[in-house]
Design a protein around this motif. Sequence first.
Motif, mmCIF file in Angstrom:
data_model
loop_
_atom_site.group_PDB
_atom_site.id
_atom_site.type_symbol
_atom_site.label_atom_id
_atom_site.label_comp_id
_atom_site.label_asym_id
_atom_site.label_seq_id
_atom_site.Cartn_x
_atom_site.Cartn_y
_atom_site.Cartn_z
ATOM 1 N N ALA A 1 0.844 -1.200 0.000
ATOM 2 C CA ALA A 1 0.000 0.000 0.000
ATOM 3 C C ALA A 1 0.878 1.249 0.000
ATOM 4 O O ALA A 1 1.893 1.322 0.708
ATOM 5 C CB ALA A 1 -0.911 0.001 1.218
ATOM 6 N N GLY A 2 0.505 2.227 -0.800
ATOM 7 C CA GLY A 2 1.311 3.439 -0.885
ATOM 8 C C GLY A 2 0.502 4.620 -1.375
ATOM 9 O O GLY A 2 -0.665 4.494 -1.746
ATOM 10 N N GLY A 3 1.132 5.785 -1.366
ATOM 11 C CA GLY A 3 0.493 6.996 -1.868
ATOM 12 C C GLY A 3 -0.034 7.905 -0.776
ATOM 13 O O GLY A 3 -0.227 7.486 0.366
ATOM 14 N N VAL B 1 3.900 15.252 -6.749
ATOM 15 C CA VAL B 1 5.074 14.812 -5.988
ATOM 16 C C VAL B 1 5.078 13.302 -5.795
ATOM 17 O O VAL B 1 6.131 12.659 -5.832
ATOM 18 C CB VAL B 1 5.118 15.520 -4.614
ATOM 19 N N THR B 2 3.903 12.716 -5.589
ATOM 20 C CA THR B 2 3.804 11.298 -5.260
ATOM 21 C C THR B 2 2.529 10.722 -5.861
ATOM 22 O O THR B 2 1.702 11.464 -6.406
ATOM 23 C CB THR B 2 3.798 11.104 -3.732
ATOM 24 N N THR B 3 2.389 9.420 -5.750
ATOM 25 C CA THR B 3 1.130 8.803 -6.160
ATOM 26 C C THR B 3 0.072 9.062 -5.090
ATOM 27 O O THR B 3 0.399 9.450 -3.964
ATOM 28 C CB THR B 3 1.300 7.282 -6.348
ATOM 29 N N LEU B 4 -1.188 8.866 -5.453
ATOM 30 C CA LEU B 4 -2.275 9.050 -4.505
ATOM 31 C C LEU B 4 -2.838 7.701 -4.106
ATOM 32 O O LEU B 4 -3.086 6.844 -4.957
ATOM 33 C CB LEU B 4 -3.381 9.920 -5.105
ATOM 34 N N HIS B 5 -3.050 7.522 -2.809
ATOM 35 C CA HIS B 5 -3.682 6.293 -2.330
ATOM 36 C C HIS B 5 -5.179 6.334 -2.625
ATOM 37 O O HIS B 5 -5.778 5.344 -3.019
ATOM 38 C CB HIS B 5 -3.434 6.131 -0.833
ATOM 39 N N TYR B 6 -5.765 7.508 -2.409
ATOM 40 C CA TYR B 6 -7.160 7.761 -2.789
ATOM 41 C C TYR B 6 -7.176 8.976 -3.705
ATOM 42 O O TYR B 6 -6.537 9.991 -3.411
ATOM 43 C CB TYR B 6 -8.033 8.047 -1.564
ATOM 44 N N PHE C 1 3.084 6.010 3.130
ATOM 45 C CA PHE C 1 3.018 4.836 4.005
ATOM 46 C C PHE C 1 4.405 4.452 4.517
ATOM 47 O O PHE C 1 5.291 4.087 3.723
ATOM 48 C CB PHE C 1 2.409 3.647 3.249
ATOM 49 N N LEU C 2 4.580 4.520 5.835
ATOM 50 C CA LEU C 2 5.834 4.063 6.425
ATOM 51 C C LEU C 2 5.944 2.542 6.401
ATOM 52 O O LEU C 2 7.032 1.987 6.548
ATOM 53 C CB LEU C 2 5.953 4.574 7.864
ATOM 54 N N SER C 3 4.834 1.861 6.233
ATOM 55 C CA SER C 3 4.847 0.394 6.127
ATOM 56 C C SER C 3 5.334 -0.068 4.757
ATOM 57 O O SER C 3 5.605 -1.255 4.552
ATOM 58 C CB SER C 3 3.445 -0.154 6.386
ATOM 59 N N ASN C 4 5.444 0.863 3.818
ATOM 60 C CA ASN C 4 5.995 0.587 2.491
ATOM 61 C C ASN C 4 7.452 1.053 2.500
ATOM 62 O O ASN C 4 7.732 2.242 2.622
ATOM 63 C CB ASN C 4 5.183 1.347 1.441
ATOM 64 N N THR C 5 8.401 0.110 2.378
ATOM 65 C CA THR C 5 9.825 0.437 2.544
ATOM 66 C C THR C 5 10.286 1.506 1.562
ATOM 67 O O THR C 5 11.062 2.402 1.916
ATOM 68 C CB THR C 5 10.689 -0.825 2.377
ATOM 69 N N LYS C 6 9.780 1.462 0.335
ATOM 70 C CA LYS C 6 10.167 2.463 -0.663
ATOM 71 C C LYS C 6 9.700 3.850 -0.236
ATOM 72 O O LYS C 6 10.470 4.826 -0.309
ATOM 73 C CB LYS C 6 9.567 2.095 -2.015
#
Length: 376
Positions: free
Chosen positions: A230-232, A305-310, A335-340
Amino acid sequence: MNKFKKIIACFIILFSVITHAENTKLIAMQIAHKESATQVTFVRNQLDTQRIFSLSRPKRLVIDFPRTRFTTSIKTISLTNTLIKNIRYGYPKSGTLRVVLDINANSQFKILSPSYNTKLIIAIYSSATQTTLIKPSAPPLRPIVVVIDPGHGGKDPGALGFLGTKEKNVTLAIAKQLVDLLNQQPRVRALLTRRGDYFVPLRDRLKLARKANANLFIAVHADSYFNTEAGGASVYALSQHGATSEAARWLARRDNYSELGGVDLSELTDQSYLLRSVLIDLAQTATITDSLRLGTIMLSKLRTVTTLHYSRVEQAPFMVLKSPDIPSILVETGFLSNTKEERHLRDKNYQTKIAQAIYDGIRIYLQKNSLDHTGT
């Protein structure tokens, strides 16, 4: 049917009361005559607009102030040696204050103050004479106050990344850069709910925003999820469920009533539970709408800047979003749970990009809401 009619009648009366609960007060009126010109200054307790026009036979200058109550006195104003013959005021329609100045037949007028201001300054002068209009110094304007809330802190680390990154440190780093950007702009005053690694209760964060008379409240967070893919970024506004529970809390606490959206509820003749609940509901509805607008703009900037989760603003009953009259959003920066994403969020350059995106969102929102004092 009779019961139904009574209910309708009650709401008609209630509506009439509500429409007279104006946000703005005309707190002072000053007249000075100098160099063949008469300067009239109207002072309001907050920023607002007005409509100005003239009428003839007899010559009159008319100023309409929307959502405004007249709370000063004209009895002590001297018109001696001025170009004004008489002053009167009234309410031609509900909620609109009209001030009428009877002026000399050959008089003209010029507006000397900005259109959206706490002060309205008008110079009245004779068209038969060449005169230098009074040049007032720029009146002090209330700053636009933006409260930035770095999530968690102290004993509450927030989310933890696999590389040991703590959410409380990421949010504070981004928030500090954001405040620095905002405070570089004229007429903007940005505040932090915490400036270091210490814990601030959620209610205290809201109290700080209310004490500062905040125009906007932005909470900065970082997300975490069991799915490490999960990310964004995401943006949240208050949900209706959260608004309903907060309304109940406000109704139970009478000491908050005078603070709602600039309306002094303690001055209302009708102090019924129903009237207070309707006023709070009106404030919350408007605030949630503004929060959603702000959130939509914010997403458009975070997308660069980044992808969007929603892809759209989500709504949730987060405590820090519950001010009923301050547009508030919560920004999940990643997401800090996403290492990237964790690597990105702990990088100072990336934090700067996130802070800049949030700043740009705030700036554009202020522009679109006629509060652009931030520069471009």
